[in-house]
Design a protein around this motif. Structure first.
Motif, PDB file in Angstrom:
ATOM      1  N   GLN A 137      -8.913  -0.407 -19.504  1.00 39.04           N
ATOM      2  CA  GLN A 137     -10.031  -1.725 -19.579  1.00 39.04           C
ATOM      3  C   GLN A 137      -9.180  -2.935 -20.081  1.00 39.04           C
ATOM      4  O   GLN A 137      -8.653  -2.645 -21.118  1.00 39.04           O
ATOM      5  CB  GLN A 137     -11.318  -1.581 -20.405  1.00 39.04           C
ATOM      6  N   GLY A 175      -5.825  -1.780 -15.607  1.00 37.70           N
ATOM      7  CA  GLY A 175      -6.305  -1.214 -14.306  1.00 37.70           C
ATOM      8  C   GLY A 175      -5.448  -0.106 -13.743  1.00 37.70           C
ATOM      9  O   GLY A 175      -4.508   0.244 -14.243  1.00 37.70           O
ATOM     10  N   GLN A 188     -10.232  -1.432 -12.154  1.00 34.80           N
ATOM     11  CA  GLN A 188     -10.407  -0.968 -13.458  1.00 34.80           C
ATOM     12  C   GLN A 188     -10.754   0.535 -13.930  1.00 34.80           C
ATOM     13  O   GLN A 188     -11.697   0.814 -13.124  1.00 34.80           O
ATOM     14  CB  GLN A 188     -11.466  -2.076 -14.169  1.00 34.80           C
TER      15      GLN A 188
END
Length: 288
Positions: free
Chosen positions: A75, A18, A70
């Protein structure tokens, strides 16, 4: 260095899984008022974050907003630790061989077993470290912006101080003449109204009255207060409260100057001084 209580800073840091974003924004306030906007993952370190902010900021209503978002490029992923699963299944088979009545491991139980799933997200300790690093960087940018704003405020205040000093310089040499003119007019009117005025008595009364309307002391105190304002602005630091107090003293002297005035010249000077003092007071409300 003079610092404004108004400031802003933003920091963005990518990490595995993130992006951490941090924003600091503040407006003027009598004391330090810190408002935190944090995700649940960082609630555990809120008190330390507050302490870090308080070490760098002394006054202002400050909002610290930290977000965890995110991004497609970062990811989080989940990977199965195949070797660990095989070992765990093997151990479970040995247990069932020794105790046939024992229930085998389900898929859900296997997935919940510590170490079975591996992720690229940061451990809490690493996330906390990244948060403090971002906060320190944000505070540095935040204080730099406050210092730049503080420099502008100092220039404005010095300009107003120069204007007040000019008014005092122009009025002070004229005081004896202003006082003599007023006394002469008053004496002439009194002689017209009253016959057989005792000159000695008249001089005594005028001397007492002259002391009451003499504004030389007020002008001297105004000059002294302005010198202190310049000293504080040059020294810097946490000057807001001291400057605010001096504005009260300056306003008091300007009001007295107006109440003692016996000429349009000193009355106008009092009005102009109070205008400049009020302009300074408005700016000082933003100084730390």
């Amino acid at each position: 260095m003079i610092q404004s209580m108004t400031g802003f800073a933003a920091v963005s840091r990518e990490f595995a899984g993130g992006v951490l974003t941090l924003e600091l924004r503040a407006v003027n306030h009598r004391y330090l008022d810190i408002q935190m906007r944090l995700p649940e993952e960082l609630r555990v370190i809120e008190s330390q974050l507050r302490e870090a902010i308080a070490a760098k900021v002394s006054r202002g209503k400050l909002e610290c907003r930290i977000g965890l978002n995110q991004s497609e490029a970062t990811q989080p992923t989940l990977e199965l630790n195949r070797e660990y699963v095989a070992r765990l299944v093997g151990v479970a088979a040995e247990v069932q061989a020794l105790a046939p009545q024992a229930k085998g491991l389900s898929v859900g139980e296997l997935l919940r077993w510590p170490g079975i799933l591996q992720t690229n997200t940061l451990a809490p300790e690493e996330l906390h470290r990244l948060c403090f690093e971002s906060l320190n960087r944000g505070l540095a940018d935040f204080n730099a912006s406050r210092s730049r704003e503080g420099e502008k405020l100092r220039d404005i205040l010095n300009e107003r101080v120069a204007g007040m000093e000019q008014i005092i310089t122009s009025v002070k040499p004229r005081l004896p003449e202003i006082l003599d003119n007023y006394m002469n007019k008053l004496s002439a009117r009194l002689r017209e109204a009253v016959d057989n005025v005792d000159d000695d008595r008249l001089k005594q009364e005028f001397a007492l009255f002259a002391q009451k309307i003499d504004v030389d002391e007020e002008l001297s105190r105004l000059s002294s207060h302005l010198s202190e304002v310049k000293r504080i602005l040059k020294a810097g630091g946490q000057a807001g409260k001291r400057l605010d107090f001096l504005m009260q003293e300056l306003n008091r002297e300007a009001n007295t100057l107006g109440s003692k005035s016996v000429s349009t010249e000193t009355t106008q000077a009092s009005v102009e001084l109070k205008v400049l003092i009020e302009q300074m007071r408005e700016q000082i409300q933003n100084i730390e």
